[in-house]
Design an enzyme around this catalytic site. Structure first.
Site, PDB file in Angstrom:
ATOM      1  N   GLU A  43     -33.566  -1.354  23.570  1.00  0.00           N
ATOM      2  CA  GLU A  43     -34.686  -0.699  24.261  1.00  0.00           C
ATOM      3  C   GLU A  43     -35.748  -0.369  23.219  1.00  0.00           C
ATOM      4  O   GLU A  43     -35.467   0.334  22.251  1.00  0.00           O
ATOM      5  CB  GLU A  43     -34.200   0.579  24.940  1.00  0.00           C
ATOM      6  CG  GLU A  43     -35.309   1.510  25.398  1.00  0.00           C
ATOM      7  CD  GLU A  43     -34.813   2.897  25.755  1.00  0.00           C
ATOM      8  OE1 GLU A  43     -35.641   3.825  25.812  1.00  0.00           O
ATOM      9  OE2 GLU A  43     -33.584   3.064  25.969  1.00  0.00           O
ATOM     10  N   LYS A 138     -30.087   6.874  34.539  1.00  0.00           N
ATOM     11  CA  LYS A 138     -29.792   7.368  33.193  1.00  0.00           C
ATOM     12  C   LYS A 138     -29.618   8.881  33.236  1.00  0.00           C
ATOM     13  O   LYS A 138     -30.550   9.604  33.607  1.00  0.00           O
ATOM     14  CB  LYS A 138     -30.955   6.991  32.261  1.00  0.00           C
ATOM     15  CG  LYS A 138     -30.796   7.500  30.849  1.00  0.00           C
ATOM     16  CD  LYS A 138     -31.974   7.075  29.971  1.00  0.00           C
ATOM     17  CE  LYS A 138     -33.155   8.014  30.097  1.00  0.00           C
ATOM     18  NZ  LYS A 138     -34.193   7.738  29.070  1.00  0.00           N
TER      19      LYS A 138
END
Length: 214
Positions: A43, A138
């Site tokens: 990421e 998340k």
């Protein structure tokens, strides 16, 4: 790569390395070191403090795609607006990760055929995010929430694929994964200024995370 295959890869590989504060000049070296250590999900975060953050972040994403192709699956992090979704998708990002739940960001991500991973704290936020199209939710900040909180939250929401982000390290990664979550995001305990400058050290730490996740 097909969106369903991205989802499958995240569930299988389980570890997303969060790359924050790494320069464009170091990005390929950093991702190569992670790949050598067995981590192929990364990421690259948007840094909203910088005036040119969209351009600089998308350049890094593009460089990773150009160098590694489908061997490394790259996503964008700290995605807060639809504009950022579009820019990241056009640069080659396969998934969009946010610290919050923003319905317009989730829907734009889905519209572009990318994987949506918003961040949530409460059962209400998590359920809403999943209902409007998130592929994973998340749990952030996982370290502050704690194992017991996450275990309690998962009890009524087992149908939602969760990732834990924040506070995950080599000694507790297995404890998080044993809760039944789909994976983890790992930031400063893996990629930081020091390890970005010493790729062999980064590879060693990545190997430790992978070994301890089994």
């Amino acid at each position: 790569m097909d969106r369903n295959n991205i989802i499958k890869s995240i569930k299988e590989k389980k570890i997303i390395a969060i790359i924050r504060g790494v320069s464009e000049e170091q990005i390929v070296q950093t991702v190569g070191a992670l790949e050598d250590g067995g981590i192929s999900l990364v990421e690259v975060t948007f840094d909203h403090d910088k005036p040119d953050f969209i351009e600089s972040t998308t350049k890094k994403i593009w460089k990773i795609r150009e160098r590694f192709g489908d061997r490394v699956l790259v996503g964008a992090g700290t995605v807060l607006t639809e504009e950022e979704v579009v820019a990241a998708a056009n640069a080659g990002a396969e998934y969009m990760i946010s610290p919050n739940v923003n319905e317009s960001v989730i829907r734009k991500t889905v519209e572009f055929g990318k994987v949506s991973i918003p961040g949530a704290l409460t059962p209400t936020e998590a359920e809403f995010a999943y209902r409007v199209g998130a592929d994973f939710v998340k749990l952030f900040p996982a370290g502050d929430l704690g194992i017991n909180y996450i275990k309690s939250l998962l009890a009524p929401l087992k149908h939602i694929p969760f990732l834990a982000v924040g506070g995950v390290n080599p000694t507790n990664i297995k404890e998080y994964l044993n809760l039944g979550i789909s994976g983890v995001g790992i930031g400063g305990s893996l990629v930081n200024k020091e390890t970005a400058s010493y790729p062999m050290k980064l590879t060693t730490i990545a190997q430790e995370f992978v070994k301890n996740s089994k």
